[in-house]
Design an enzyme around this catalytic site. Structure first.
Site, PDB file in Angstrom:
ATOM      1  N   GLU A  51       0.816  -1.217   0.000  1.00 51.45           N
ATOM      2  CA  GLU A  51       0.000   0.000   0.000  1.00 51.45           C
ATOM      3  C   GLU A  51       0.850   1.267   0.000  1.00 51.45           C
ATOM      4  OE1 GLU A  51      -0.557  -1.719   4.240  1.00 51.45           O
ATOM      5  OE2 GLU A  51       0.392  -2.318   2.347  1.00 51.45           O
TER       6      GLU A  51
ATOM      7  N   CYS B 102       2.116   2.319   7.266  1.00 49.02           N
ATOM      8  CA  CYS B 102       1.217   2.508   6.126  1.00 49.02           C
ATOM      9  C   CYS B 102      -0.060   3.246   6.531  1.00 49.02           C
ATOM     10  CB  CYS B 102       0.892   1.172   5.484  1.00 49.02           C
ATOM     11  SG  CYS B 102       2.349   0.388   4.752  1.00 49.02           S
TER      12      CYS B 102
END
Length: 239
Positions: A142, A173
């Protein structure tokens, strides 16, 4: 949770086992001699680091992704609230694309996690784990997809974007999603060792922060969990 139960003793989060995942999977995809490109699903050439706009690549259930002026659009982009092909809803369709990225990560010896960033029904970017390949601790699926989306859109604010990832984001993240001001996160399987949007922490809804984002959990969760648990099972069997 099953994912945590089968992990190696010294495992701390997805991908942190005693053995090197890249060494455990000796079967790597062939790389092109031109520019170090890798061969992705369907024979599509992919640039290292997850970057580079792919002008044509096969998607999931007939979904074709192609290059337009600034972003990558799906040929038949499913909109929220409508059923896409084969009666899959929009979240499941995009998560299936993230799973495709996860499978590619596994094929190159990486922990199988994939991600997709969607903006107004368009697939802006895709990413998969590349920590071993790039020797980069920040190369989570991600993280790569969010950075690429910002580059393609030409802005750091992704307030109209949804991030799809097969496994719950870690603090790094989730923090990047906060910094990017993403509107929404959709993930598949929870991470009992590092999950930062509900499992261990919840950076998505902390009122002390200056941005909060919506989270949808468990989309194609069984399949997302299965691919990771199977990866670590095979890793232990080789030790």
């Amino acid at each position: 949770w099953l994912v945590g139960a089968i992990a190696p003793t010294n495992w701390s989060g997805f991908g942190e086992s005693g053995a090197n995942p890249s060494e455990a999977n000796a079967s790597r995809s062939k790389r092109s001699k031109a520019g170090g490109a890798e061969q992705g699903p369907g024979g599509v050439k992919r640039n290292g680091g997850g970057g580079g706009i792919r002008t044509h690549e096969p998607g999931v259930t007939g979904l074709t992704v192609f290059k337009t002026a600034a972003i990558v659009h799906s040929a038949t982009p499913p909109r929220a609230g409508k059923c896409s092909m084969r009666h899959m809803n929009a979240d499941e369709t995009y998560m299936a694309i993230a799973l495709e990225e996860a499978r590619y990560a596994e094929s190159i010896g990486e922990v199988p996690i994939g991600a997709v960033v969607v903006c107004e029904g368009a697939v802006v970017s895709r990413g998969h784990n590349r920590r071993e390949t790039d020797a980069d601790p920040s190369a989570h699926a991600e993280f790569i997809a969010i950075r690429e989306a910002a580059l393609r859109l030409g802005r750091w604010r992704l307030a109209d974007c949804t991030v799809y990832v097969t496994v719950e984001p870690c603090p790094m993240c989730a923090g990047l999603m906060h910094q990017a001001r993403v509107a929404r996160l959709v993930y598949g399987a929870p991470d009992p060792k590092a999950g930062a949007v509900g499992t261990l922490y919840d950076l998505s809804s902390d009122e002390r922060l200056n941005h909060r984002f919506e989270v949808t959990r468990g989309v194609l969760g069984g399949e997302c969990e299965k691919i990771v648990t199977a990866f670590f099972r095979r890793l232990r069997e080789r030790q």
